[in-house]
Scaffold this active site. Structure first.
Site, PDB file in Angstrom:
ATOM      1  N   LYS A 185      89.458  49.477  61.724  1.00  0.00           N
ATOM      2  CA  LYS A 185      89.996  50.933  61.507  1.00  0.00           C
ATOM      3  C   LYS A 185      91.061  50.838  60.074  1.00  0.00           C
ATOM      4  CE  LYS A 185      92.566  54.128  61.540  1.00  0.00           C
ATOM      5  NZ  LYS A 185      92.968  54.524  60.599  1.00  0.00           N
ATOM      6  N   GLU A 260     102.013  43.544  65.403  1.00  0.00           N
ATOM      7  CA  GLU A 260     102.664  43.276  64.015  1.00  0.00           C
ATOM      8  C   GLU A 260     103.472  44.702  63.631  1.00  0.00           C
ATOM      9  OE1 GLU A 260     103.462  40.458  63.445  1.00  0.00           O
ATOM     10  OE2 GLU A 260     101.860  39.151  64.276  1.00  0.00           O
ATOM     11  N   CYS A 294     106.793  44.281  54.955  1.00  0.00           N
ATOM     12  CA  CYS A 294     107.292  44.384  56.308  1.00  0.00           C
ATOM     13  C   CYS A 294     108.565  43.454  56.472  1.00  0.00           C
ATOM     14  CB  CYS A 294     106.234  43.882  57.592  1.00  0.00           C
ATOM     15  SG  CYS A 294     105.360  42.613  57.317  1.00  0.00           S
ATOM     16  N   GLU A 392     113.970  51.523  59.389  1.00  0.00           N
ATOM     17  CA  GLU A 392     113.161  50.907  58.236  1.00  0.00           C
ATOM     18  C   GLU A 392     112.804  51.913  57.116  1.00  0.00           C
ATOM     19  OE1 GLU A 392     108.806  49.893  59.381  1.00  0.00           O
ATOM     20  OE2 GLU A 392     109.120  48.185  58.144  1.00  0.00           O
TER      21      GLU A 392
HETATM   22  P1  NAD Z   1     101.307  53.407  60.761  1.00  0.00           P
HETATM   23  O1  NAD Z   1     101.507  53.008  62.095  1.00  0.00           O
HETATM   24  O2  NAD Z   1     101.387  54.746  60.523  1.00  0.00           O
HETATM   25  O3  NAD Z   1      99.412  53.140  60.562  1.00  0.00           O
HETATM   26  C1  NAD Z   1      98.954  51.851  60.819  1.00  0.00           C
HETATM   27  C2  NAD Z   1      97.478  52.185  61.395  1.00  0.00           C
HETATM   28  O4  NAD Z   1      97.618  52.731  62.525  1.00  0.00           O
HETATM   29  C3  NAD Z   1      96.653  53.013  60.473  1.00  0.00           C
HETATM   30  O5  NAD Z   1      95.425  52.531  60.325  1.00  0.00           O
HETATM   31  C4  NAD Z   1      96.820  54.400  61.137  1.00  0.00           C
HETATM   32  O6  NAD Z   1      95.564  55.298  60.864  1.00  0.00           O
HETATM   33  C5  NAD Z   1      96.666  53.728  62.605  1.00  0.00           C
HETATM   34  N1  NAD Z   1      97.122  54.679  63.726  1.00  0.00           N
HETATM   35  C6  NAD Z   1      98.118  55.537  63.608  1.00  0.00           C
HETATM   36  N2  NAD Z   1      98.109  56.258  64.643  1.00  0.00           N
HETATM   37  C7  NAD Z   1      97.123  55.657  65.618  1.00  0.00           C
HETATM   38  C8  NAD Z   1      96.856  55.931  67.029  1.00  0.00           C
HETATM   39  N3  NAD Z   1      97.748  56.816  67.940  1.00  0.00           N
HETATM   40  N4  NAD Z   1      96.019  55.137  67.491  1.00  0.00           N
HETATM   41  C9  NAD Z   1      95.395  54.199  66.932  1.00  0.00           C
HETATM   42  N5  NAD Z   1      95.592  53.935  65.528  1.00  0.00           N
HETATM   43  C10 NAD Z   1      96.703  54.775  64.935  1.00  0.00           C
HETATM   44  O7  NAD Z   1     101.670  52.217  59.632  1.00  0.00           O
HETATM   45  P2  NAD Z   1     101.605  52.459  57.960  1.00  0.00           P
HETATM   46  O8  NAD Z   1     102.549  53.333  57.676  1.00  0.00           O
HETATM   47  O9  NAD Z   1     100.190  52.322  57.772  1.00  0.00           O
HETATM   48  O10 NAD Z   1     102.207  50.957  57.822  1.00  0.00           O
HETATM   49  C11 NAD Z   1     103.641  50.934  57.508  1.00  0.00           C
HETATM   50  C12 NAD Z   1     104.325  49.887  58.777  1.00  0.00           C
HETATM   51  O11 NAD Z   1     103.576  48.710  58.972  1.00  0.00           O
HETATM   52  C13 NAD Z   1     105.812  49.505  58.587  1.00  0.00           C
HETATM   53  O12 NAD Z   1     106.397  49.914  59.873  1.00  0.00           O
HETATM   54  C14 NAD Z   1     105.354  48.248  58.234  1.00  0.00           C
HETATM   55  O13 NAD Z   1     106.894  47.254  58.799  1.00  0.00           O
HETATM   56  C15 NAD Z   1     104.564  47.628  59.325  1.00  0.00           C
HETATM   57  N6  NAD Z   1     104.168  46.524  58.724  1.00  0.00           N
HETATM   58  C16 NAD Z   1     104.306  45.302  59.808  1.00  0.00           C
HETATM   59  C17 NAD Z   1     103.670  44.176  59.347  1.00  0.00           C
HETATM   60  C18 NAD Z   1     103.970  42.865  60.352  1.00  0.00           C
HETATM   61  O14 NAD Z   1     103.240  41.982  60.109  1.00  0.00           O
HETATM   62  N7  NAD Z   1     104.678  43.053  61.140  1.00  0.00           N
HETATM   63  C19 NAD Z   1     102.841  44.020  58.129  1.00  0.00           C
HETATM   64  C20 NAD Z   1     102.861  45.148  57.393  1.00  0.00           C
HETATM   65  C21 NAD Z   1     103.316  46.140  57.804  1.00  0.00           C
END
Ligand code: NAD
Length: 498
Positions: A185, A260, A294, A392
């Site tokens: 997804k 992550e 991240c 963040e």
């Molecule tokens: P997000 O949490 O908004 O979304 C990530 C994914 O989760 C998307 O595909 C979204 O559709 C899905 N999602 C949202 N709500 C959900 C739910 N209730 N159930 C299941 N899936 C759901 O994150 P984003 O804005 O896409 O990404 C940025 C974030 O990701 C930042 O906080 C960044 O630090 C983090 N990040 C972490 C790493 C790591 O390795 N630690 C790497 C890259 C990004």
């Protein structure tokens, strides 16, 4: 206009779901628009799946796991994994362009990410071939106990938009190499390269159902995947709050999770550091990937004796960073992925001023005013108590602070809820190790920017994550360890009731 703008002018075809080896519409025929970060105009339309599409994808993945994929010989399975890597490499320039076009990440940076994506498949195929083994224990002359590692089943992979192709492949590669099947997804704001990975895997000829993609919203498609009873494991990369919501939703089904999550990583620069190299690392570490990284060093702690000079040089770097068209090879910072995220980052810069920071920003050329551009920004005179230091921001913004001594800076560095990464700059080798080990974070670099070694664990502590990816650590998540105890002698058995 450069040669790299060509794909931006083409109309890209609309995006379907990929289920059971076929590109299909969402069952409910719902769609959403995909917008360009460069102009905010519509790029194309994306099929928006929901629980009925997730049901179909999971059923296909379960059937493939129990059938053809599960019965392949190891070499046959891994040949598919190598082939995916080869196909990504063969199409790397085109995929890099799609990624830049969709996300606003500069092409010079997406090229590197796509090369790394091909490597992810080769690396995990090699790892499984040479390092996926069990243990054996001889117990006196009575038992031989041994363990085997088995794939778990249908892996649910949920990914963010910030380095989409690389992060998707970083999960797909170990999941497939260890013998699982996949339902991906992807994030709503970056669907182009997720569609391309489906095309690549389709071309590689994997059996139907082994790999599936369901585009859609997190609250519908994502949540349905998390709750699905036939999906035993969820690998998630995204925001901390989303991670926590997902864990709640998967709790009843006792899901296995890899999390992550977000970061607010410190870079600590002592007065004896190699200033020029520290400056290179500090600017690259927060402004590459448009700051949407991240592991970005979004908090810098400068020893008070070198702070003024370092800040002057940081300002010069910020003035000179090339903000521009993401398709242009010289661009260093492009537009943020989406208008909503732009508003969020801009909101934090306004908040910084209210909280008492002096805001120093670079320049966005007038020609780019339709895009989601945020100039590289320094938040000077910041303080650990401010929200802009604790939360963040995920954009090209760095909070700048000073410190007097080692104990103070360790306390300041650890005084956030996140614990993903950290960076220490000093020529004192003992201090380098000491401070790195005192930081509560999953990954530390001493005298270096973030340079990845795929064999080492990747992941965060505190609110930055649960579990690790990379090397052997992926095996912990994507395989089930089973122990077989075999009696090789007539050992003692208690004789109840005899
Ligand atoms: P997000 O949490 O908004 O979304 C990530 C994914 O989760 C998307 O595909 C979204 O559709 C899905 N999602 C949202 N709500 C959900 C739910 N209730 N159930 C299941 N899936 C759901 O994150 P984003 O804005 O896409 O990404 C940025 C974030 O990701 C930042 O906080 C960044 O630090 C983090 N990040 C972490 C790493 C790591 O390795 N630690 C790497 C890259 C990004």
């Amino acid at each position: 206009m450069t040669q790299f703008q060509a794909p931006a002018q083409k109309k890209l075809k609309n995006i379907s779901l990929y289920i059971n080896g076929k590109f299909v519409d969402a069952e409910g025929k719902e769609t959403f628009e995909n917008l360009s970060p460069f102009t905010n105009e519509k790029i194309n339309v994306v099929a928006s799946g929901d629980s009925s599409d997730i049901d179909k994808a999971v059923a296909a993945a379960k059937k493939a796991f129990q059938g053809e994929w599960g019965q392949l010989k190891l070499d046959e399975r891994l040949n598919y994994v190598y082939k995916i890597g080869d196909l990504i490499e063969a199409h790397s320039e085109e995929i890099a362009m799609l990624e830049s076009y969709d996300t606003g990440l500069p092409i010079s940076q997406t090229r590197k990410m796509i090369a790394r994506s091909a490597k992810n498949f080769r690396f995990y195929a090699d790892m499984v071939k040479s390092h996926l083994y069990g243990e054996a224990y001889q117990v006196d002359d009575e038992f031989i106990n041994y363990s085997v590692r088995k794939p778990v089943g249908v892996a649910g992979l949920i990914t963010p938009w910030n380095a989409p192709f690389m992060l998707e492949t970083w999960k797909i590669a170990p999941a497939l190499a260890t013998g699982n099947t996949v339902v991906l997804k992807p994030a709503e704001w970056s669907p182009l390269s997720a569609n391309r990975i489906a095309e690549v895997i389709d071309k590689a000829g994997l059996p139907d159902g082994v790999f599936n993609v369901v585009h859609g919203y997190g609250e519908t498609a994502g949540a349905a995947l998390v709750k699905h009873p036939d999906v035993p494991l969820i690998s998630f990369t995204g925001e901390t709050t989303t991670g926590s919501e997902i864990m709640k939703n998967g709790a009843d089904a006792l899901k296995r999770f890899s999390m992550e999550l977000g970061g607010k990583s410190p870079i600590i620069i002592f007065d004896d550091a190699d200033m020029e190299r520290a400056l290179d690392a500090c600017t690259w570490g927060v402004f590459s990937f448009n700051g949407e990284r991240c592991t970005a060093n979004s908090r810098v702690y400068l020893h008070e004796d070198i702070a003024d000079k370092f800040i002057e040089q940081l300002k010069q770097r910020v003035d000179n960073i090339r903000v521009g068209d993401p398709m242009e090879p010289n661009t260093q910072v492009g537009p943020l992925v989406h208008r909503d995220h732009y508003d969020n980052v801009k909101g934090y810069i306004e908040l910084a001023e209210k909280e008492g920071c002096e805001v120093y920003s670079g320049h966005v050329p007038e020609a780019f005013n339709k895009g989601n551009y945020v100039a590289p920004t320094l938040l000077l005179n910041a303080d650990n108590r401010m929200r802009v230091v604790q939360e963040e921001i995920f954009g090209p913004v760095i909070a700048v602070m000073t410190f007097k001594d080692e104990d103070e800076v360790i306390e300041l560095a650890n005084d956030v809820r996140y614990g993903l990464a950290g960076y220490v700059w000093t020529k004192d080798i003992k201090r380098g190790h000491r401070v790195a080990q005192a930081i509560d974070a999953g990954m530390l670099w001493v005298n270096s920017q973030n340079v990845r070694d795929l064999r080492t664990p990747f992941g965060g502590s505190k609110h930055s994550g649960i579990g690790r990816e990379g090397g052997f650590y992926a095996f912990e998540f994507y395989t089930e360890t089973q122990i077989i105890h075999v009696s090789v002698k007539d050992h003692h058995i208690p004789q109840f009731g005899k």
